[in-house]
Design an enzyme around this catalytic site. Structure first.
Site, PDB file in Angstrom:
ATOM      1  N   GLY A 105     111.706  28.081  67.614  1.00 35.87           N
ATOM      2  CA  GLY A 105     112.611  27.196  66.869  1.00 35.87           C
ATOM      3  C   GLY A 105     111.961  25.974  66.260  1.00 35.87           C
ATOM      4  O   GLY A 105     112.652  25.014  65.937  1.00 35.87           O
ATOM      5  N   SER A 106     110.636  25.995  66.061  1.00 38.53           N
ATOM      6  CA  SER A 106     110.023  24.806  65.447  1.00 38.53           C
ATOM      7  C   SER A 106     110.507  24.635  64.000  1.00 38.53           C
ATOM      8  O   SER A 106     110.702  23.510  63.543  1.00 38.53           O
ATOM      9  CB  SER A 106     108.494  24.870  65.518  1.00 38.53           C
ATOM     10  OG  SER A 106     107.978  25.869  64.675  1.00 38.53           O
ATOM     11  N   ASN A 107     110.738  25.736  63.290  1.00 36.46           N
ATOM     12  CA  ASN A 107     111.282  25.626  61.921  1.00 36.46           C
ATOM     13  C   ASN A 107     112.723  25.144  61.947  1.00 36.46           C
ATOM     14  O   ASN A 107     113.129  24.334  61.114  1.00 36.46           O
ATOM     15  CB  ASN A 107     111.174  26.965  61.191  1.00 36.46           C
ATOM     16  CG  ASN A 107     109.778  27.212  60.666  1.00 36.46           C
ATOM     17  OD1 ASN A 107     109.381  26.653  59.648  1.00 36.46           O
ATOM     18  ND2 ASN A 107     109.000  28.011  61.387  1.00 36.46           N
ATOM     19  N   LYS A 147     125.078  47.978  65.142  1.00 38.64           N
ATOM     20  CA  LYS A 147     124.625  46.795  64.397  1.00 38.64           C
ATOM     21  C   LYS A 147     125.772  46.206  63.583  1.00 38.64           C
ATOM     22  O   LYS A 147     125.940  45.004  63.475  1.00 38.64           O
ATOM     23  CB  LYS A 147     123.481  47.220  63.473  1.00 38.64           C
ATOM     24  CG  LYS A 147     122.876  46.088  62.702  1.00 38.64           C
ATOM     25  CD  LYS A 147     121.580  46.561  62.078  1.00 38.64           C
ATOM     26  CE  LYS A 147     120.789  45.387  61.590  1.00 38.64           C
ATOM     27  NZ  LYS A 147     119.368  45.523  61.855  1.00 38.64           N
ATOM     28  N   ASN A 167     114.640  33.424  54.005  1.00 36.18           N
ATOM     29  CA  ASN A 167     113.740  33.675  55.140  1.00 36.18           C
ATOM     30  C   ASN A 167     112.395  33.023  54.859  1.00 36.18           C
ATOM     31  O   ASN A 167     112.024  32.831  53.710  1.00 36.18           O
ATOM     32  CB  ASN A 167     113.545  35.195  55.308  1.00 36.18           C
ATOM     33  CG  ASN A 167     112.652  35.537  56.494  1.00 36.18           C
ATOM     34  OD1 ASN A 167     112.777  34.952  57.573  1.00 36.18           O
ATOM     35  ND2 ASN A 167     111.742  36.473  56.302  1.00 36.18           N
ATOM     36  N   HIS A 227     108.308  33.612  55.771  1.00 40.02           N
ATOM     37  CA  HIS A 227     107.382  34.613  56.317  1.00 40.02           C
ATOM     38  C   HIS A 227     105.960  34.037  56.299  1.00 40.02           C
ATOM     39  O   HIS A 227     105.554  33.441  55.300  1.00 40.02           O
ATOM     40  CB  HIS A 227     107.447  35.901  55.486  1.00 40.02           C
ATOM     41  CG  HIS A 227     106.559  36.962  56.031  1.00 40.02           C
ATOM     42  ND1 HIS A 227     106.879  37.695  57.156  1.00 40.02           N
ATOM     43  CD2 HIS A 227     105.325  37.375  55.648  1.00 40.02           C
ATOM     44  CE1 HIS A 227     105.883  38.525  57.428  1.00 40.02           C
ATOM     45  NE2 HIS A 227     104.935  38.357  56.532  1.00 40.02           N
ATOM     46  N   MET A 241     114.213  37.602  64.534  1.00 38.69           N
ATOM     47  CA  MET A 241     113.361  38.788  64.628  1.00 38.69           C
ATOM     48  C   MET A 241     114.151  40.095  64.494  1.00 38.69           C
ATOM     49  O   MET A 241     113.910  41.057  65.215  1.00 38.69           O
ATOM     50  CB  MET A 241     112.584  38.764  65.948  1.00 38.69           C
ATOM     51  CG  MET A 241     111.721  37.527  66.115  1.00 38.69           C
ATOM     52  SD  MET A 241     110.590  37.248  64.722  1.00 38.69           S
ATOM     53  CE  MET A 241     109.327  38.438  65.108  1.00 38.69           C
ATOM     54  N   ARG A 242     115.107  40.112  63.574  1.00 38.45           N
ATOM     55  CA  ARG A 242     115.882  41.341  63.330  1.00 38.45           C
ATOM     56  C   ARG A 242     115.981  41.605  61.849  1.00 38.45           C
ATOM     57  O   ARG A 242     115.958  40.666  61.054  1.00 38.45           O
ATOM     58  CB  ARG A 242     117.323  41.167  63.821  1.00 38.45           C
ATOM     59  CG  ARG A 242     117.410  41.224  65.230  1.00 38.45           C
ATOM     60  CD  ARG A 242     118.761  41.140  65.831  1.00 38.45           C
ATOM     61  NE  ARG A 242     118.481  40.989  67.234  1.00 38.45           N
ATOM     62  CZ  ARG A 242     118.194  41.995  68.037  1.00 38.45           C
ATOM     63  NH1 ARG A 242     118.271  43.230  67.620  1.00 38.45           N
ATOM     64  NH2 ARG A 242     117.843  41.777  69.286  1.00 38.45           N
TER      65      ARG A 242
END
Ligand code: GRF
Length: 206
Positions: free
Chosen positions: A17-19, A70, A112, A114, A95-96
């Site tokens: 969770g640093s972002n 899902k 997102n 990356h 992570m999904r």
């Protein structure tokens, strides 16, 4: 959506969770015109939940394994998003793979980050893959999420060199440091773009 309206944002995260924290701090500093209404976390043991509590952000933990599909998991998440009138979703180490239920409800409204220069090195091990490939530079990419893995339209990128002595750890910490600048900046730019589009739409008379 008026000009003064702070866009309602949900952050999805699975891990450290640093972002997440960098984005929340950027909002508090007035650098990102958003209201972080919710953290959606899919792992009950994730550190990001402690950060949310410390920073005063509401959080829900939804465990995909508790749902029959899902689709059912994402429907439950959607209910929370709608209850908070969420307009934009930020994936910060989620992570999904986002499924059709969320994609259809938030088309072009899911961002997102990356840790590579996409389209190079998509997938879970972007930093390691660049290093093992002998690349001389890598970086970070902020992009919109579509049905592929790290394939959506690119919104922002920043490069860094890979130096001779770099290890996975050293490269990871350099990447994280730039992520914490690039992501909030890209979020603010995209929020401005969405607001502008919305204003144009609202003022059209034809
Ligand atoms: C970041 O490296 C991001 O690029 C990737 O997941 C990592 C999350 O790190 N998508 P953190 O949980 O924000 O510290």
């Amino acid at each position: 959506m008026s000009k003064s309206h702070a866009m309602k944002v949900a952050i999805f995260a699975s891990g450290n969770g640093s972002n997440f924290e960098a984005i929340v701090e950027s909002v508090k500093a007035g650098k990102v015109e958003a209201e972080i209404v919710l953290l959606v976390c899919d792992r009950p043991d994730a550190c990001v939940l402690d950060r949310a509590q410390r920073l005063g952000v509401s959080a829900i933990t939804c465990h995909p394994q508790d749902f029959e599909s899902k689709k059912a998991y994402e429907k439950e998440v959607l209910e929370h998003l709608y209850a908070g009138s969420v307009e934009l979703i930020i994936l910060a180490g989620y992570m999904r793979i986002v499924g059709q239920t969320l994609l259809a409800a938030y088309t072009n409204k899911i961002m997102n980050i990356h840790p590579s220069l996409l389209p190079l090195y998509p997938g879970r091990h972007g930093i390691q893959d660049a290093l093992e490939d002998g690349a001389t530079e890598t970086g970070v990419t902020v992009h919109l999420v579509d049905e592929g893995i790290d394939t959506g339209p690119i919104l922002a990128q920043r490069k860094i060199p890979i130096e001779a002595g770099d290890t996975l750890e050293s490269l990871e910490s350099k990447i994280h440091a730039i992520e914490h600048d690039v992501f909030p900046e890209a979020i603010q730019m995209y929020i401005e773009k969405l607001k502008k589009e919305n204003t144009q739409y609202e003022t059209r008379t034809d």
